[in-house]
Scaffold this active site. Sequence first.
Site, PDB file in Angstrom:
ATOM      1  N   LYS A   1     -13.221   3.366   2.804  1.00 21.46           N
ATOM      2  CA  LYS A   1     -11.932   2.673   2.654  1.00 21.46           C
ATOM      3  C   LYS A   1     -11.363   2.136   3.966  1.00 21.46           C
ATOM      4  O   LYS A   1     -10.870   1.010   4.003  1.00 21.46           O
ATOM      5  CB  LYS A   1     -10.917   3.602   1.991  1.00 21.46           C
ATOM      6  CG  LYS A   1     -11.249   3.816   0.521  1.00 21.46           C
ATOM      7  CD  LYS A   1     -10.026   3.950  -0.336  1.00 21.46           C
ATOM      8  CE  LYS A   1     -10.482   3.992  -1.783  1.00 21.46           C
ATOM      9  NZ  LYS A   1      -9.452   3.909  -2.758  1.00 21.46           N
TER      10      LYS A   1
ATOM     11  N   GLY B   1      -7.726  11.183  -3.179  1.00 20.13           N
ATOM     12  CA  GLY B   1      -7.612  11.376  -4.620  1.00 20.13           C
ATOM     13  C   GLY B   1      -6.185  11.642  -5.062  1.00 20.13           C
ATOM     14  O   GLY B   1      -5.949  12.401  -5.985  1.00 20.13           O
TER      15      GLY B   1
ATOM     16  N   ILE C   1       3.811  -0.065  -4.308  1.00 21.90           N
ATOM     17  CA  ILE C   1       3.983  -1.193  -5.224  1.00 21.90           C
ATOM     18  C   ILE C   1       4.163  -0.593  -6.606  1.00 21.90           C
ATOM     19  O   ILE C   1       3.262   0.061  -7.126  1.00 21.90           O
ATOM     20  CB  ILE C   1       2.767  -2.134  -5.158  1.00 21.90           C
ATOM     21  CG1 ILE C   1       2.558  -2.587  -3.706  1.00 21.90           C
ATOM     22  CG2 ILE C   1       2.949  -3.342  -6.071  1.00 21.90           C
ATOM     23  CD1 ILE C   1       1.169  -3.056  -3.408  1.00 21.90           C
TER      24      ILE C   1
ATOM     25  N   HIS D   1      -3.967  -5.071 -11.483  1.00 22.58           N
ATOM     26  CA  HIS D   1      -5.284  -4.985 -10.877  1.00 22.58           C
ATOM     27  C   HIS D   1      -5.984  -6.316 -11.112  1.00 22.58           C
ATOM     28  O   HIS D   1      -6.258  -6.681 -12.249  1.00 22.58           O
ATOM     29  CB  HIS D   1      -6.084  -3.840 -11.503  1.00 22.58           C
ATOM     30  CG  HIS D   1      -7.500  -3.762 -11.027  1.00 22.58           C
ATOM     31  ND1 HIS D   1      -7.982  -2.721 -10.269  1.00 22.58           N
ATOM     32  CD2 HIS D   1      -8.543  -4.612 -11.183  1.00 22.58           C
ATOM     33  CE1 HIS D   1      -9.244  -2.939  -9.986  1.00 22.58           C
ATOM     34  NE2 HIS D   1      -9.626  -4.079 -10.535  1.00 22.58           N
TER      35      HIS D   1
ATOM     36  N   GLU E   1     -11.660  -5.947  -5.129  1.00 26.85           N
ATOM     37  CA  GLU E   1     -10.522  -5.533  -5.934  1.00 26.85           C
ATOM     38  C   GLU E   1      -9.233  -5.670  -5.139  1.00 26.85           C
ATOM     39  O   GLU E   1      -9.187  -5.327  -3.954  1.00 26.85           O
ATOM     40  CB  GLU E   1     -10.700  -4.081  -6.398  1.00 26.85           C
ATOM     41  CG  GLU E   1     -11.911  -3.917  -7.290  1.00 26.85           C
ATOM     42  CD  GLU E   1     -11.943  -2.583  -8.020  1.00 26.85           C
ATOM     43  OE1 GLU E   1     -12.500  -2.543  -9.128  1.00 26.85           O
ATOM     44  OE2 GLU E   1     -11.427  -1.576  -7.482  1.00 26.85           O
TER      45      GLU E   1
ATOM     46  N   ARG F   1     -21.825  -4.026  -6.353  1.00 23.84           N
ATOM     47  CA  ARG F   1     -22.775  -3.974  -7.477  1.00 23.84           C
ATOM     48  C   ARG F   1     -22.298  -4.940  -8.561  1.00 23.84           C
ATOM     49  O   ARG F   1     -21.215  -5.500  -8.451  1.00 23.84           O
ATOM     50  CB  ARG F   1     -22.786  -2.558  -8.048  1.00 23.84           C
ATOM     51  CG  ARG F   1     -21.355  -2.114  -8.389  1.00 23.84           C
ATOM     52  CD  ARG F   1     -21.288  -0.844  -9.171  1.00 23.84           C
ATOM     53  NE  ARG F   1     -19.983  -0.213  -9.092  1.00 23.84           N
ATOM     54  CZ  ARG F   1     -18.927  -0.520  -9.828  1.00 23.84           C
ATOM     55  NH1 ARG F   1     -18.989  -1.473 -10.727  1.00 23.84           N
ATOM     56  NH2 ARG F   1     -17.768   0.103  -9.663  1.00 23.84           N
TER      57      ARG F   1
ATOM     58  N   VAL G   1     -19.202  -3.593 -14.980  1.00 23.65           N
ATOM     59  CA  VAL G   1     -19.191  -3.536 -16.446  1.00 23.65           C
ATOM     60  C   VAL G   1     -18.636  -4.842 -17.019  1.00 23.65           C
ATOM     61  O   VAL G   1     -19.185  -5.403 -17.969  1.00 23.65           O
ATOM     62  CB  VAL G   1     -18.342  -2.336 -16.927  1.00 23.65           C
ATOM     63  CG1 VAL G   1     -18.230  -2.331 -18.442  1.00 23.65           C
ATOM     64  CG2 VAL G   1     -18.916  -1.020 -16.433  1.00 23.65           C
TER      65      VAL G   1
ATOM     66  N   ARG H   1     -13.893  -2.611 -24.138  1.00 17.99           N
ATOM     67  CA  ARG H   1     -14.950  -1.604 -24.020  1.00 17.99           C
ATOM     68  C   ARG H   1     -14.915  -0.694 -25.240  1.00 17.99           C
ATOM     69  O   ARG H   1     -13.894  -0.081 -25.528  1.00 17.99           O
ATOM     70  CB  ARG H   1     -14.739  -0.753 -22.762  1.00 17.99           C
ATOM     71  CG  ARG H   1     -14.838  -1.557 -21.489  1.00 17.99           C
ATOM     72  CD  ARG H   1     -14.898  -0.630 -20.294  1.00 17.99           C
ATOM     73  NE  ARG H   1     -14.790  -1.392 -19.059  1.00 17.99           N
ATOM     74  CZ  ARG H   1     -15.038  -0.887 -17.864  1.00 17.99           C
ATOM     75  NH1 ARG H   1     -15.393   0.387 -17.740  1.00 17.99           N
ATOM     76  NH2 ARG H   1     -14.918  -1.635 -16.782  1.00 17.99           N
TER      77      ARG H   1
END
Lengths: 77, 458
Positions: free
Chosen positions: B117, B165, B204, B209, B275, B293, B296, B339
Amino acid sequence: MSQVLSPLPGTFYKKPSPDAAPYKSKGDQVAVGDTIGLVEVMKTFIEVKSDASGTFREYLADDSCPVMAGQPIAGLE
Amino acid sequence: MAIQRLFIANRGEIAVRIIRAARELGIRTIQAYSEADADMLAVRLADEAVCIGPAPARDSYLDVGKVVAAAKAAGADGVHPGYGFLAESSAFARAVRDAGMTFVGPSAVTIDRMGDKVAARQAAEAAGVPVVPGSKGRVETVDEAVEIADQVGYPIMIKASAGGGGRGIRIAENSEDLRKLAPMAQAEALAAFGDGGFYLERAISSPRHIEVQIVGDGTRAVHFYERECSLQRRRQKVWEEAGATCLDEETRQDLCRSAVSLAEAVNYCGAGTLEYLYDPTRNEFYFIEMNTRIQVEHPVTEMVTGFDLVKEMILVCGGAPLSVTQDQVVKSGHAIEVRLNAEDPFMQFLPFPGKVGKLSLPEGEGIRFDHFMYEGYQIPPFYDSLVGKLIVHGKDRADAIARISAALEDLEIEGLKTTAPLHKALAKDRDVASDAFHTQWLEPWLEAGNLTRAQTGG
């Protein structure tokens, strides 16, 4: 004598985390609703709870191994 | 050198997707599978298949040594990691290359750099890409914190340097708050992590996203516009769109150009996603991280651009230059992906690894269904619950929502519980229709019982 069955197929764990002690050991008292182990199903951990009371005898499934739904995971007496 | 024999180090729907792309390129496919996956669709479709170990992923799909050895033994000259498993493991990328094969993804160095990060944030800043405003590194004193916060603005997050986390985060609404909370955060961080250092970042409150799809060939990169993925549950995306209608055209262009700058700055090779958090109240976007990568939700981008991202990543990683220039990437209409997970949305999303019964799949123009099911297939309980992705393409967002709604009505998967009822309810929701949601929207919506109400028609 009774058995605790896995409610779902997945991977069975006797312990809440790799370094912890198993949920139950031989001779432990088991009450209805006590957690006996975990089943990891599709990345989700489900607690397996006993639906009988008694004295813990043994685990019938191996740690970190696949189990089927309905498979006995522990024996009580 | 162009790949001739591609080893697929993944499973499920993405393995099927990769096989289809490789086949269209005339590449021979070798599918890896675990003992629990011997009868999965990708094994049936691939030219060859190799068992790489027992059911648990750590003994098969996540075992670098086994995967590389199996690929090498099968005579593969390329390895596609898909998403998840080893897709963002630099150790895997390195091992594949050390074994003399091509890794379909960026270099191990790039994976490490963009996967960290702090390093990714520094790379972004160096490329002129905006990041969430905050302190430049650690803050040592409370006075310094207040000074920085006055510049950045409130509310502001106090984050422990050693945390992670979500641990060690506090939010201050004003300077008085900050003077009270910062020393507490320092003491707490010291106790919890043995390091009292903290840094500040603007909070924020209702961010969206938004992410940008890029493909690079190591020299040049192009973007394939943006996706909107704010509908999330437990930080997992459930519904994704291309593009983000909340952006004005100028912001969209700035956003997409920033992604290309960053990708080119790190000599990116392969498909990647940058992102961002978007703050609608300020009309500002901030880079948060890069996924090195295929993702999905890549099909929504393919629907609006008519471009095959999986084929392109195989080609560029095999050494070909990008097949398109930026002005050849043209976007039309709007696409939505939902999904379908084998989970019961009415039982706290309890996994439901059942046996697939009769399959009725929606068909027609603008409908795509990426999946790995067939009638009689027993879904193994050992892996992710994603069983399929329903994707539609409409002339605009309202049309796409109407189409996803209709397609969901035509979809029937007997033998499984899936998240289809959630998507049917979302497709009829007023906030979804008016594009008035953010990353913190779906969970309270579920907790408020909206899904159950939609089901009972109440």
